[in-house]
Design an enzyme around this catalytic site. Structure first.
Site, PDB file in Angstrom:
ATOM      1  CG  HIS A 310      -1.688  -1.421   1.499  1.00  0.00           C
ATOM      2  ND1 HIS A 310      -2.935  -1.281  -0.131  1.00  0.00           N
ATOM      3  CD2 HIS A 310      -2.476  -2.005   2.167  1.00  0.00           C
ATOM      4  CE1 HIS A 310      -3.379  -2.873   0.697  1.00  0.00           C
ATOM      5  NE2 HIS A 310      -2.933  -3.139   1.509  1.00  0.00           N
ATOM      6  CG  HIS A 337      -4.426   0.000   3.829  1.00  0.00           C
ATOM      7  ND1 HIS A 337      -6.168  -0.442   3.322  1.00  0.00           N
ATOM      8  CD2 HIS A 337      -4.612   1.088   3.005  1.00  0.00           C
ATOM      9  CE1 HIS A 337      -5.839  -0.273   2.234  1.00  0.00           C
ATOM     10  NE2 HIS A 337      -4.639   0.578   1.848  1.00  0.00           N
ATOM     11  CB  VAL A 338       0.298  -1.408   6.111  1.00  0.00           C
ATOM     12  CG1 VAL A 338       1.730  -2.126   6.084  1.00  0.00           C
ATOM     13  CG2 VAL A 338       0.562  -0.268   5.111  1.00  0.00           C
TER      14      VAL A 338
END
Length: 433
Positions: A310, A337-338
């Site tokens: 990402h 997200h990560v």
């Protein structure tokens, strides 16, 4: 019997392999690049065979200065959206009515979703409550009115074996509020997984407020078929956006004890002409750092990231909003997200800055996609600690000037403290910043 040359060679080779493995483990631990085993499969939760009028998927969230939103679902659409509550078990001295809704997603039709705000409530108090006029009794404890306060922080939760491990560890913590920076259920269009997620987290989410923001897995928009994004998320996980003057459930703020917390939307418009940007400007202008000396922000796509996963996905939002957060002296920014953990030093505009925010990525709650184990090498001088491992965090604000952050790795199903740091409120060093 004497050992043959071949057997001796094999034994020596195994010993060499073992020694090399030990060395690699020590090195990887020292550099914070520990990699967990393969992801665990998605949990298969049995269908809940409760009565159609009984509450299911119960969770609570803060609402205003002294209220609590009780959310639940029922198969029976005729159940009233009412919550009875009191401070004595089995004795309900107050009640409140709310709203109910449902939604359709392709061929799926949700059960009735109920939202009821109760209050005013006393801080630091245990309340007993019942949903819909029948069914079991539950209880929760309201957060304290003043510091100290403890937050559990977990992102990209999902519903795998690692999720179950994370939830077990969270249950052992004495936290007041849970913060989740997006990617809740990983339903990804399969709406029944929203139901199983609600059942999975209910034992925790009905006892302490869960404050969440959206991630990319909540979007669930399909061209030509599903034109409205965030259908399930907005229906099921209503947050106090109206109470904070926001026009959207995708971004809002709330205050608890001595903290003002911004829940920002990485997947809502964030440009300088957007509703979110204008709302954020107004919200920050009203923050009183004497009453709330701590200012915290949550996003989904990280603004700082040395993981190969990402890369750059948060850059546009960072370009639009970082200056606003810096001018307001935001102390710490949590992201997801990560699928790994990473902590940065105080930073602003890609440089270390003693007046900048600490950025922490904690997208390692237990998702089904596995860990993001590839990092930039050599590491950025801004990145203090990074590790590809499932885990969760705890942020304890002790007073107006000092807070402590701890990240615990889910190692062999045991929570292991792997990173921690003391953080000073930027409001307490206002003369220098």
């Amino acid at each position: 019997m004497p050992t043959s040359p071949v057997s001796s060679y094999r034994m020596n080779l195994r010993s060499l392999h073992f020694c090399l493995l030990c060395i690699l483990i020590v090195i990887s631990h020292g550099y914070g690049s520990y990699v967990r085993p393969l992801p665990r499969s998605t949990l298969s939760l049995p269908f809940d065979r409760k009565s159609s009028t009984d509450p299911q998927q119960v969770h609570i969230s803060l609402s205003g200065s002294n209220g609590m939103r009780i959310s639940w679902m029922t198969s029976d659409d005729s159940v009233s959206s009412i919550v009875e509550y009191g401070t004595t078990s089995g004795k309900y001295t107050s009640s409140a009515k709310g709203e109910n809704t449902n939604y359709r997603y392709l061929l799926y039709k949700s059960a009735s979703v109920h939202h009821v705000v109760i209050g005013p409530l006393e801080a630091g108090t245990i309340y007993y409550y019942r949903c819909g006029g029948n069914g079991p009794q539950y209880s929760f404890k309201t957060p304290p009115a003043q510091l100290p306060i403890a937050f559990a922080v977990v992102g990209d939760l999902g519903q795998t074996g690692w999720t179950s491990s994370t939830l077990q560890h969270l249950q052992q913590m004495n936290y007041d509020v849970l913060l989740l920076p997006g990617d809740l259920s990983y339903a990804d269009y399969k709406q029944s997984l929203w139901d199983s997620f609600g059942r999975l987290v209910e034992p925790l989410a009905r006892c302490r407020p869960w404050m969440v923001t959206q991630g990319n897995h909540e979007v669930e928009k399909i061209p030509l078929l599903v034109s409205t994004a965030f259908k399930a998320y907005n229906a099921r996980w209503k947050m106090p956006y109206q109470e904070s003057g926001s026009p959207s459930n995708l971004f809002y703020s709330f205050e608890v004890a001595g903290a003002h917390i911004l829940m920002l939307g990485s997947y809502a418009e964030f440009g300088t002409d957007s509703d979110q940007y204008k709302w954020l400007q107004g919200d920050l202008s009203r923050v009183n750092r004497r009453q709330t000396p701590w200012l915290i922000a949550l996003i989904h796509a990280p603004w700082y990231n040395t993981n190969s996963a990402h890369q750059g996905e948060g850059d546009d939002m960072k370009e639009a909003m970082e200056q606003l957060l810096h001018d307001a002296k935001v102390d710490i920014v949590f992201a997801g997200h990560v699928h790994a953990y990473e902590r940065f030093t105080q930073v602003f505009k890609n440089q270390a800055n003693p007046c900048g925010s600490v950025h922490i990525t904690i997208g390692d709650g237990g998702n089904r996609e596995g860990l993001a184990s590839n990092y930039e090498d050599p590491p950025s001088g801004l990145s203090v600690f990074r590790e590809a491992s499932f885990g969760h965090g705890e942020f304890v604000i002790y007073n107006a000037t000092h807070a402590h952050w701890t990240w615990r790795r889910n190692q062999d199903d045991e929570p292991v403290v792997s990173d921690d740091v003391w953080i000073h409120s930027l409001a307490s060093v206002s003369n220098s910043c």
